[in-house]
Design a protein around this motif. Structure first.
Motif, PDB file in Angstrom:
ATOM      1  N   MET A 171       0.823  -1.224   0.000  1.00 39.01           N
ATOM      2  CA  MET A 171       0.000   0.000   0.000  1.00 39.01           C
ATOM      3  C   MET A 171       0.854   1.270   0.000  1.00 39.01           C
ATOM      4  O   MET A 171       0.527   2.264  -0.645  1.00 39.01           O
ATOM      5  CB  MET A 171      -0.904  -0.027   1.233  1.00 39.01           C
ATOM      6  CG  MET A 171      -1.799   1.162   1.378  1.00 39.01           C
ATOM      7  SD  MET A 171      -2.898   1.361  -0.032  1.00 39.01           S
ATOM      8  CE  MET A 171      -4.249   0.313   0.446  1.00 39.01           C
ATOM      9  N   SER A 210       3.647  -4.064  -6.762  1.00 42.90           N
ATOM     10  CA  SER A 210       3.899  -4.572  -5.410  1.00 42.90           C
ATOM     11  C   SER A 210       2.698  -4.386  -4.499  1.00 42.90           C
ATOM     12  O   SER A 210       2.794  -4.594  -3.291  1.00 42.90           O
ATOM     13  CB  SER A 210       5.101  -3.852  -4.813  1.00 42.90           C
ATOM     14  OG  SER A 210       4.892  -2.453  -4.828  1.00 42.90           O
ATOM     15  N   HIS A 211       1.549  -4.000  -5.066  1.00 44.83           N
ATOM     16  CA  HIS A 211       0.408  -3.672  -4.202  1.00 44.83           C
ATOM     17  C   HIS A 211      -0.103  -4.853  -3.368  1.00 44.83           C
ATOM     18  O   HIS A 211      -0.393  -4.723  -2.195  1.00 44.83           O
ATOM     19  CB  HIS A 211      -0.752  -3.112  -5.036  1.00 44.83           C
ATOM     20  CG  HIS A 211      -1.958  -2.818  -4.215  1.00 44.83           C
ATOM     21  ND1 HIS A 211      -2.049  -1.681  -3.448  1.00 44.83           N
ATOM     22  CD2 HIS A 211      -3.081  -3.535  -3.959  1.00 44.83           C
ATOM     23  CE1 HIS A 211      -3.199  -1.699  -2.776  1.00 44.83           C
ATOM     24  NE2 HIS A 211      -3.838  -2.813  -3.079  1.00 44.83           N
ATOM     25  N   ASP A 212      -0.230  -6.008  -4.009  1.00 44.63           N
ATOM     26  CA  ASP A 212      -0.854  -7.147  -3.309  1.00 44.63           C
ATOM     27  C   ASP A 212       0.090  -7.742  -2.256  1.00 44.63           C
ATOM     28  O   ASP A 212       1.305  -7.564  -2.310  1.00 44.63           O
ATOM     29  CB  ASP A 212      -1.276  -8.219  -4.317  1.00 44.63           C
ATOM     30  CG  ASP A 212      -0.072  -8.862  -4.980  1.00 44.63           C
ATOM     31  OD1 ASP A 212       0.667  -8.146  -5.671  1.00 44.63           O
ATOM     32  OD2 ASP A 212       0.136 -10.074  -4.784  1.00 44.63           O
ATOM     33  N   CYS A 213      -0.508  -8.463  -1.314  1.00 47.28           N
ATOM     34  CA  CYS A 213       0.261  -9.023  -0.203  1.00 47.28           C
ATOM     35  C   CYS A 213       1.287 -10.057  -0.673  1.00 47.28           C
ATOM     36  O   CYS A 213       2.326 -10.236  -0.049  1.00 47.28           O
ATOM     37  CB  CYS A 213      -0.679  -9.690   0.800  1.00 47.28           C
ATOM     38  SG  CYS A 213      -1.790  -8.531   1.585  1.00 47.28           S
ATOM     39  N   GLY A 214       0.977 -10.744  -1.770  1.00 47.95           N
ATOM     40  CA  GLY A 214       1.847 -11.824  -2.228  1.00 47.95           C
ATOM     41  C   GLY A 214       3.169 -11.355  -2.831  1.00 47.95           C
ATOM     42  O   GLY A 214       4.120 -12.141  -2.926  1.00 47.95           O
ATOM     43  N   TYR A 215       3.241 -10.094  -3.214  1.00 50.82           N
ATOM     44  CA  TYR A 215       4.464  -9.600  -3.863  1.00 50.82           C
ATOM     45  C   TYR A 215       5.685  -9.772  -2.960  1.00 50.82           C
ATOM     46  O   TYR A 215       6.734 -10.271  -3.386  1.00 50.82           O
ATOM     47  CB  TYR A 215       4.295  -8.133  -4.263  1.00 50.82           C
ATOM     48  CG  TYR A 215       5.558  -7.498  -4.833  1.00 50.82           C
ATOM     49  CD1 TYR A 215       5.889  -7.649  -6.173  1.00 50.82           C
ATOM     50  CD2 TYR A 215       6.404  -6.738  -4.025  1.00 50.82           C
ATOM     51  CE1 TYR A 215       7.034  -7.075  -6.710  1.00 50.82           C
ATOM     52  CE2 TYR A 215       7.559  -6.153  -4.549  1.00 50.82           C
ATOM     53  CZ  TYR A 215       7.873  -6.327  -5.881  1.00 50.82           C
ATOM     54  OH  TYR A 215       9.007  -5.759  -6.400  1.00 50.82           O
ATOM     55  N   ASP A 232       6.749 -13.374  -2.752  1.00 48.91           N
ATOM     56  CA  ASP A 232       7.419 -13.757  -3.997  1.00 48.91           C
ATOM     57  C   ASP A 232       8.877 -13.339  -4.001  1.00 48.91           C
ATOM     58  O   ASP A 232       9.768 -14.097  -4.367  1.00 48.91           O
ATOM     59  CB  ASP A 232       6.772 -12.965  -5.149  1.00 48.91           C
ATOM     60  CG  ASP A 232       5.900 -13.836  -5.990  1.00 48.91           C
ATOM     61  OD1 ASP A 232       5.361 -14.796  -5.440  1.00 48.91           O
ATOM     62  OD2 ASP A 232       5.778 -13.534  -7.187  1.00 48.91           O
ATOM     63  N   ILE A 258       3.450 -19.276   1.037  1.00 48.51           N
ATOM     64  CA  ILE A 258       2.139 -19.011   1.643  1.00 48.51           C
ATOM     65  C   ILE A 258       2.166 -17.556   2.106  1.00 48.51           C
ATOM     66  O   ILE A 258       3.163 -17.105   2.662  1.00 48.51           O
ATOM     67  CB  ILE A 258       1.887 -19.939   2.862  1.00 48.51           C
ATOM     68  CG1 ILE A 258       1.797 -21.407   2.413  1.00 48.51           C
ATOM     69  CG2 ILE A 258       0.625 -19.529   3.613  1.00 48.51           C
ATOM     70  CD1 ILE A 258       1.638 -22.402   3.573  1.00 48.51           C
ATOM     71  N   THR A 259       1.098 -16.818   1.835  1.00 45.71           N
ATOM     72  CA  THR A 259       0.989 -15.481   2.408  1.00 45.71           C
ATOM     73  C   THR A 259      -0.292 -15.405   3.217  1.00 45.71           C
ATOM     74  O   THR A 259      -1.367 -15.751   2.723  1.00 45.71           O
ATOM     75  CB  THR A 259       0.940 -14.389   1.327  1.00 45.71           C
ATOM     76  OG1 THR A 259       1.986 -14.613   0.391  1.00 45.71           O
ATOM     77  CG2 THR A 259       1.101 -13.010   1.948  1.00 45.71           C
ATOM     78  N   ILE A 260      -0.165 -14.989   4.461  1.00 49.45           N
ATOM     79  CA  ILE A 260      -1.331 -14.876   5.334  1.00 49.45           C
ATOM     80  C   ILE A 260      -1.615 -13.405   5.587  1.00 49.45           C
ATOM     81  O   ILE A 260      -0.709 -12.628   5.886  1.00 49.45           O
ATOM     82  CB  ILE A 260      -1.065 -15.619   6.664  1.00 49.45           C
ATOM     83  CG1 ILE A 260      -0.860 -17.119   6.366  1.00 49.45           C
ATOM     84  CG2 ILE A 260      -2.222 -15.407   7.649  1.00 49.45           C
ATOM     85  CD1 ILE A 260      -0.665 -17.991   7.583  1.00 49.45           C
ATOM     86  N   SER A 261      -2.870 -13.023   5.421  1.00 47.74           N
ATOM     87  CA  SER A 261      -3.241 -11.642   5.713  1.00 47.74           C
ATOM     88  C   SER A 261      -4.453 -11.633   6.628  1.00 47.74           C
ATOM     89  O   SER A 261      -5.593 -11.655   6.186  1.00 47.74           O
ATOM     90  CB  SER A 261      -3.519 -10.873   4.419  1.00 47.74           C
ATOM     91  OG  SER A 261      -3.607  -9.492   4.712  1.00 47.74           O
TER      92      SER A 261
END
Lengths: 397, 342
Positions: free
Chosen positions: A111, A135-140, A143, A156-159
């Motif tokens: 963000m 790079s906005h999304d949590c997974g970036y 990665d 795994i990405t946890i939000s």
């Protein structure tokens, strides 16, 4: 199958500095990192105290090295720096890293970049801004961490808001326990952003002064930023490679408060359930120290206190919140506090609350007011988030 | 350890929800991408509550409640949701308020609903579920993370795990997705067509009411350009005591574009005696599209009938015993899911 899960590496960057040692020195000397921010790009920069990491994005890139050259997202940069330390402290070989899994937690992901450039983009539609939006999304960030480590064991990405990285550590322990993998790099990262500072301000839960969790007259929380990662490993794997074992994950639990999207139930039902689950898993254990979620808001500290009282009855372990040092680092908080919990165990030190004038007592126990040097075997760490998300982790010597 | 699916529910760009299901009927709104057909929420959600909810939350709630009711489960053992981009509408609303007011006094409503775990949290709140509640937001593996979590939860001894994959498109997000070459408008023939939807599943360890058994799931992260998919599939089948002949068909995540990963073509070529269904013709591309792919696979298996509008060859199968779902996102995320008739 049901082997032990141990911690064999740690890395951290927070308002207290870069590295486990810098963080420990600040904690031990009761030196808070909560100040007026200098890097955050927000109108609140000169009025709201924050636990800001005192490195610019450029400095973070330098500290990480070449890999970070084309990374513009502060959340990712903070994550990479903490991962770098975690890996070097664990002495993992390239081959083990390649087979390892990366589990990352973040609440608002990139963000901080999106908000800087989105308005400009809507004005002139220049596709050059692409590099700030990818790079906005949590997974970036996940990665990039996996790419940096050349890890191919899956991501795994946890939000789950403020419990994101506590859940990463819990998930890592579950995967290892189930025999699905031997080594997991788990933790989380979040950067300060206009979005979150305005968000928490709109909820009217920011303290205009440096926060004082577990004070009867607490006024709210300070936001913070940072990242922390642990290397988690099956005990068998760690012993086989002669790794330095920092501690053991002996219990974890996640429960939902199912009370309100943002507020905790007065009786702290979800927090109580999470602690109970973790304690039941740990079996016969005496908790020496609770590193509480303790944000410093009226609602959190009273709800969490009630939950602790309901779970522990008259035998309340010593407790404190280290958020007076770091601010509330949202998705990174669980992992940052996991590092502090492990420091407590490894150094025999329990960290204090800061700035308390009138302590909020649980039963007749006061929060820790000064650094305590005492052999510490078991630490319980709580992380509570929006959406009623409650997680407890127990680390043992 | 056995994992079964006892119920599903899906809101997608085709009529996949409610009593009059028809996976050949598309949303007729002309929006330029594959927009979900949303049900009338009146009969599903309290109107007062629904008014405050963004589309993504309503889609999630409606499919979750539908899935719970079909499975006759009141309190699931855990809730695990995958969402690549979370609650975009609320995020953007708050974001825009910050910009428009130059960080003035703001209402917290959209901030409160902007966190990625709002959907899972709201489901828990509505049904009073105090059990484990996870949200995964991991690009092309967001749903896969949730599915694996659900299967792990079954292995840990819990039952009736609600899992799902949800993503929404907003007018702002499609512009950025297009800018980033992720997915875009139908008239852009270079990149996948953007889609959206919510698909929920009830996982159980009991075969009694199962409509499908999940045999295996594998997720590969990395460059998908030079993948020997045929050997990979063979290995997966062998590992589970099956061989190529046992496969009744393939459900493929190909976008039908020249720049699709080459392995999709290998599949179409190699399995030229089996039906190959391309589910993205119905759903479009999004981070959690695998969830819709699984919905389609379960649908075919349960009905024992192929979906001819998306079958890329003329092969028909009399009995569907084993189906392989294969998906790819952005040439980085590759998923294989093997399901069987229970």
């Amino acid at each position: 199958m049901a082997g032990k899960v141990v911690v064999t590496g740690w890395g951290i960057v927070s308002a207290l500095g870069f590295g486990v040692e810098e963080n420990f020195q600040a904690l031990k000397s009761a030196k808070s990192g909560v100040k007026l921010p200098e890097i955050l790009d927000s109108n609140y920069g000169n009025s709201k105290y924050c636990g800001e990491v005192r490195y610019t994005d450029h400095e973070l890139r330098e500290l990480i090295g070449d890999f970070a050259k084309n990374i513009y997202c502060r959340t990712t940069l903070l994550g990479l720096l903490a991962v770098k330390e975690a890996i070097s402290s664990s002495n993992l070989t390239d081959a083990i890293l390649a087979a390892s899994k990366v589990i990352n937690g973040t609440s608002v992901g990139g963000m901080v970049s999106t908000e800087k450039y989105h308005k400009l983009y809507t004005q002139n539609k220049n596709s050059e801004y692409k590099k700030f939006f990818k790079s906005h999304d949590c997974g970036y960030s996940t990665d990039k961490i996996a790419e940096y480590l050349n890890s191919k064991g899956g991501t795994i990405t946890i939000s789950t808001a403020c419990s994101s990285s506590a859940n990463s550590i819990m998930q890592a322990a579950r995967y290892i326990k189930a025999g699905k993998c031997d080594v997991v790099i788990a933790g989380g990262t979040d950067a300060l952003s206009k979005f979150t500072i305005n968000g928490f301000n709109s909820l009217k839960i920011l303290d205009d002064q440096p926060c004082k969790p577990f004070d009867l007259n607490r006024q709210g929380l300070n936001l913070g930023e940072g990242a922390a990662y642990l290397v988690l490993e099956s005990e068998e794997h760690a012993l086989q490679r002669g790794a330095n074992i920092l501690g053991q994950v002996v219990g974890y639990g996640n429960a939902n408060d199912a009370h309100h999207q943002t507020a905790s139930s007065p009786e702290g039902r979800g927090a109580g359930l999470a602690m109970t689950k973790a304690l039941n898993m740990a079996g016969n254990i005496i908790i020496d120290y609770i590193n509480a979620h303790g944000t410093g808001t009226n609602n959190n500290d009273s709800s969490e206190s009630t939950a602790i009282q309901n779970v522990f009855g008259e035998n309340i372990p010593q407790f404190s919140s280290t958020k007076a040092f770091t601010g509330h680092t949202l998705g990174a908080a669980g992992a940052i506090e996991a590092v502090y919990s492990l420091l407590s165990i490894n150094k025999g030190v329990r960290f204090p609350c800061l700035r308390i004038e009138e302590p909020l007592e649980i039963s007749s126990s006061s929060p820790i007011l000064e650094v305590i040097e005492s052999e510490t075997s078991a630490v319980l760490s709580n992380s509570l988030g929006f959406g009623g998300n409650c997680t407890s982790l127990i680390f043992n010597k | 350890m056995k994992a079964f699916i006892s119920a599903t529910s899906s809101i997608s760009p085709v009529r996949s929800f409610g009593v009059e299901k028809d996976l050949t009927q598309f949303n007729e709104e002309e929006v330029g991408y594959l927009k979900a057909i949303e049900p009338s929420y009146r009969s599903i959600l309290n109107p007062k509550m629904a008014r405050r909810m963004a589309r993504v939350i309503k889609m999630g709630m409606a499919t979750a409640l539908d899935c719970l009711s079909s499975a006759k489960v009141e309190n699931p053992g855990a809730i695990s949701i995958g969402t690549g981009l979370g609650c975009l509408e609320d995020t953007y609303k708050f974001f825009k308020q910050i910009d428009d007011s130059d960080e003035g006094l703001l209402s917290p409503t959209s901030f409160i609903q902007s966190t990625h775990n709002t959907i899972a949290g709201q489901i828990a709140l509505f049904i009073g579920c105090e059990n484990q509640n996870f949200t995964f937001s991991n690009r092309g593996f967001s749903f896969e993370n949730a599915l694996e979590d659900g299967i792990l939860k079954l292995a840990e001894g819990d039952d009736d795990i609600l899992i799902g994959g949800i993503d929404e498109i907003t007018s702002e997000s499609i512009e950025l997705l297009e800018l980033l070459n992720c997915s875009g408008k139908i008239n852009n023939s270079e990149i996948p067509v953007a889609g959206e939807g919510a698909s929920m599943f009830m996982l159980t360890n009991k075969p009694d009411n199962a409509i499908v058994e999940i045999i295996d799931i594998e997720c590969f992260f990395g460059d998908n350009s030079n993948v020997d998919i045929i050997s990979e599939i063979e290995e997966l089948l062998n590992k589970n005591g099956l061989s190529e002949e046992d496969l009744s068909g393939i459900v493929s995540g190909a976008n039908g574009l020249p720049n699709d990963p080459a392995f999709y073509k290998s599949i179409a070529g190699h399995y030229n005696d089996k039906p190959v269904y391309e589910f993205k013709k119905l759903s479009g591309e999004y981070f959690t599209s695998t969830a819709f792919g699984l919905h389609v696979s379960v649908d075919i298996m349960h009905a024992q009938k192929g979906i001819e509008t998306i079958n890329i060859n003329d092969n028909k199968e009399g009995e569907f015993k084993h189906l392989l779902l294969i998906n790819n996102y952005g040439n980085q995320y590759r998923t294989l899911i093997l399901i069987s008739k229970p």
